[in-house]
Design an enzyme around this catalytic site. Structure first.
Site, short mmCIF file in Angstrom:
data_model
loop_
_atom_site.label_atom_id
_atom_site.label_comp_id
_atom_site.label_asym_id
_atom_site.label_seq_id
_atom_site.Cartn_x
_atom_site.Cartn_y
_atom_site.Cartn_z
N HIS A 1 -9.27 1.19 4.70
CA HIS A 1 -8.32 1.12 5.48
C HIS A 1 -8.53 1.90 6.07
CE1 HIS A 1 -4.39 2.38 5.97
NE2 HIS A 1 -3.83 1.22 5.58
N SER B 1 3.09 -1.98 10.15
CA SER B 1 5.02 -2.13 10.70
C SER B 1 5.56 -3.21 10.64
CB SER B 1 5.35 -1.85 12.24
OG SER B 1 4.42 -0.77 12.17
N GLU C 1 -6.78 4.60 7.41
CA GLU C 1 -7.14 5.90 7.81
C GLU C 1 -8.21 6.41 7.43
OE1 GLU C 1 -3.21 5.48 5.90
OE2 GLU C 1 -1.96 4.59 7.21
N GLU D 1 -5.40 -5.50 10.48
CA GLU D 1 -4.30 -4.14 10.64
C GLU D 1 -4.54 -3.58 11.87
OE1 GLU D 1 -2.55 -2.60 6.72
OE2 GLU D 1 -3.87 -1.42 7.00
N ASN E 1 1.16 -1.36 -0.03
CA ASN E 1 -0.23 -0.32 0.14
C ASN E 1 0.92 1.11 -0.23
OD1 ASN E 1 -1.77 1.64 0.39
ND2 ASN E 1 -1.85 1.44 2.83
N LYS F 1 0.35 4.03 -0.56
CA LYS F 1 -0.40 5.80 0.25
C LYS F 1 -0.15 6.54 -0.63
CE LYS F 1 0.18 3.87 4.99
NZ LYS F 1 0.10 3.18 5.93
N GLY G 1 1.98 2.43 10.87
CA GLY G 1 3.16 2.85 10.57
C GLY G 1 3.36 3.78 12.12
C1 PEP Z 1 -0.43 0.13 5.98
O1 PEP Z 1 -1.31 1.07 5.60
O2 PEP Z 1 -1.22 -0.95 5.10
C2 PEP Z 1 0.28 -0.47 6.59
C3 PEP Z 1 0.47 -1.49 7.25
O3 PEP Z 1 1.76 0.55 6.78
P1 PEP Z 1 2.55 0.25 7.50
O4 PEP Z 1 3.09 -0.91 7.23
O5 PEP Z 1 3.42 1.44 7.02
O6 PEP Z 1 2.79 -0.08 8.58
#
Ligand code: PEP
Length: 253
Positions: A98, A216, A100, A170, A11, A13, A176
């Site tokens: 997601h 992460s 976000e 997630e 992803n 973003k 993040g």
């Molecule tokens: C995401 O935004 O789907 C995600 C898993 O981000 P990150 O790997 O940066 O934590």
């Protein structure tokens, strides 16, 4: 390690100009193990989907996904992008829900249900994201939250509708932040998701459904996470922006 499909999705973003996006794709192509058994998906921004699709011709191992789609088919929704448009530029996947977008755009379960409908009508494979925030985990509400997220959206659909579904667990506190769920936490929740899906639909469907971990996940911790029985791969944010790291994650099964 599970017997199910192994999938790693990136992803991106809101990152990368067109030139940067093409360079990143070239990097992934250069570092990707040609014999990998992992299905690879990249989800760049809408703006670069068409040129990336053109760039990926002859690279069937890397599939394309969008990060979102509209809940509507078409019309006066300035700034929105429909599932049909996404399909028309070569996407096979779309991320739905997601965290976000749930947080910054207040996406509700009702809207996510409509987005899922539009995705499925347009033959897109949805990557449906679920996960609790820190307060919910600290308050031991994480199982209820995740079960609610699953039920509120998926119970509208039939098993037949959902045969192309992917789920990404997630935990919001891991996205993040550099704080990853431990492999024990990831396995516990993935097993719970699978059990919930088996109750909502069927054991057979639950047993074949790919459930990805996101939060992460990186080139150092992917192996341990992917070794969990119910973890079938990852949805990768930050680490998907570095071709070498992303390809190491892809090779972490
Ligand atoms: C995401 O935004 O789907 C995600 C898993 O981000 P990150 O790997 O940066 O934590």
């Amino acid at each position: 390690m599970s017997f199910r499909r192994k999938i790693v999705a990136g992803n991106w973003k809101m990152n990368n100009s067109l030139a940067e996006a093409l360079t990143l794709v070239d990097g992934v192509i250069a570092h990707l193990d040609p014999n990998t058994i992992t299905e690879v998906i990249i989800c760049p921004s809408y703006a670069v989907l068409a040129p990336i699709h053109a760039h990926l011709q002859g690279m069937p191992k890397i599939r394309l996904g969008a990060q979102n789609c509209s809940e509507f088919n078409s019309g006066a929704y300035t700034g929105e992008v429909s599932a049909q448009m996404i399909t028309s530029v070569g996407c096979q996947y779309v991320i739905v829900g997601h965290s976000e977008r749930r947080t910054y755009c207040n996406e509700s379960s009702e809207q996510l249900t409509q987005k899922m409908k539009r995705a499925l009508e347009n033959k897109l494979h949805p990557i449906f994201c679920i996960g609790e925030n820190l307060e919910e985990r600290n308050g031991a509400k994480h199982f209820d939250i995740v079960k609610g997220q699953l039920k509120n959206v998926l119970s509208t659909f039939s098993l037949h509708d959902l045969k192309e579904l992917l789920i990404a667990y997630e935990p919001v506190w891991a996205i993040g932040t550099g704080v990853t769920a431990t492999s024990a936490q990831a396995q516990e929740m993935h097993a719970f998701i699978r059990k919930t899906i088996s109750e909502l639909f069927s054991v057979d469907f639950a047993n074949t459904l790919p459930i990805l971990y996101g939060g992460s996940c990186n080139a150092l911790n992917a192996k341990e996470l992917f070794a969990c029985k119910d973890v079938d791969g990852g949805l990768i944010g930050g680490a998907s922006l570095k071709a070498e790291d992303f390809c190491k994650i892809i090779s972490s099964f």
